[in-house]
Motif scaffolding. Structure first.
Motif, PDB file in Angstrom:
ATOM      1  N   LYS A 115      -8.805 -12.243 -15.733  1.00 53.81           N
ATOM      2  CA  LYS A 115      -8.283 -12.135 -14.366  1.00 53.81           C
ATOM      3  C   LYS A 115      -7.970 -10.694 -13.998  1.00 53.81           C
ATOM      4  CE  LYS A 115      -6.088 -16.638 -13.533  1.00 53.81           C
ATOM      5  NZ  LYS A 115      -4.780 -17.292 -13.230  1.00 53.81           N
ATOM      6  N   THR A 119      -9.823  -8.659 -10.883  1.00 48.65           N
ATOM      7  CA  THR A 119      -9.115  -7.983  -9.795  1.00 48.65           C
ATOM      8  C   THR A 119      -9.593  -6.539  -9.657  1.00 48.65           C
ATOM      9  OG1 THR A 119      -7.155  -9.359 -10.115  1.00 48.65           O
ATOM     10  CG2 THR A 119      -6.842  -7.278  -8.930  1.00 48.65           C
ATOM     11  N   SER A 228      -3.151 -10.283  -9.708  1.00 46.69           N
ATOM     12  CA  SER A 228      -4.078 -11.143 -10.454  1.00 46.69           C
ATOM     13  C   SER A 228      -3.508 -12.540 -10.682  1.00 46.69           C
ATOM     14  CB  SER A 228      -4.404 -10.496 -11.808  1.00 46.69           C
ATOM     15  OG  SER A 228      -4.926  -9.203 -11.647  1.00 46.69           O
TER      16      SER A 228
END
Length: 298
Positions: A115, A119, A228
């Motif tokens: 994640k 991002t 995130s």
């Protein structure tokens, strides 16, 4: 000012910048360490096993919870001294553990790490990516990809990463040097970032007063976690270093190799990175134990 005072201040700075310890936690650490230092006549940082056992003997009238907290404070302190190269051995295993096993350190899953990078990719793939996004990419690639300490990362010289060299030469605390592998991804992330760094700068991650501070690095990572959809209390530069180590162990790395990569003088310090989730342990027994593959009665 005694060596203990200097080391305690540096330890608390590290706890604030790399582990995100709260003011109350820092205050408790300071109290425990200063009391132990006073008992050791200002020589806590030089104490051996026998010296720590004498300090612990003064806790005999305390509740188990208090003894556990004080032991934990001293173990973290001595782990810091060894990891930063201020002493070669860690005698803190002589301290009592009245509460049973010590708590496991924070860890990020593979999905959570993904994640973070997703991002960053979204930011970099915009029409006009910002310099701070290129810097963020280089910081995270080096933290998670090479397992650098926050202090090592922020103080990297500008020319430390070369496109034709798959490793860094890190000069850690105590003047000790080690080779740290660096991935192609990280080298390209650094190359992108150096396009925004003035050629006269000394550091790879400069600031107006020298190089990026550890506290600012901590803030940058917290902000990335929030964006995130990851709880920011779960993450810090040290947690990313821990994720690097734990994920390498899950992939088959051995402790001795990991000790070299992390720059630990004592293998016992490396052992804190052996946190493996229970599901993997069950899978290990089910798939690797001789009884899972053979009928031993034949």
């Amino acid at each position: 000012m005694s060596n203990d005072s200097v080391y305690i201040d540096r330890f608390l700075e590290m706890m604030a910048a790399e582990s995100g310890a709260s003011p109350n936690t820092l205050s408790a650490y300071r109290s425990d360490l200063e009391q132990a230092s006073s008992f050791a006549k200002g020589l806590l940082s030089e104490a051996d096993r026998a010296g720590l056992e004498k300090i612990a003997s003064a806790w005999s009238e305390l509740k188990n919870s208090s003894v556990s907290r004080k032991s934990s404070s001293l173990r973290r302190f001595f782990g810091f001294l060894v990891e930063e190269g201020f002493r070669a051995d860690d005698p803190s295993d002589s301290l009592p553990r009245p509460g049973g096993q010590r708590s496991l350190p924070k860890i990020l899953s593979h999905e959570e790490v993904a994640k973070l990078f997703e991002t960053i990719e979204v930011r970099l793939n915009t029409k006009n990516p910002k310099p701070k996004d290129a810097r963020l990419s280089a910081l995270i690639e080096l933290l998670y990809g090479s397992g650098l300490r926050a202090s090592e990362l922020v103080s990297l010289p500008r020319k430390s990463v070369m496109m034709d060299r798959p490793f860094l030469i890190i000069s850690g605390k105590g003047g000790k040097e080690r080779l740290v592998p660096i991935s192609d991804r990280a080298r390209h992330a650094v190359k992108r970032w150096t396009g925004f760094v003035d050629g006269d700068e000394k550091y790879l991650f400069p600031s107006r007063t020298g190089h990026l501070s550890r506290i600012r690095l901590f803030q940058i990572i917290k902000d990335l976690a929030t964006k995130s959809d990851i709880n920011p209390t779960k993450i810090s530069p040290h947690v990313l270093r821990h994720a690097f180590a734990t994920h390498l162990l899950e992939g088959g790395a051995d402790l001795r190799a990991l000790q070299t990569l992390l720059g630990h003088s004592d293998i016992s310090t490396t052992q804190i990175y052996t946190h493996v989730d229970s599901a993997r342990l069950v899978e290990l027994v089910n798939n690797r134990h001789p009884l899972s593959r053979h009928d031993l009665t034949r």
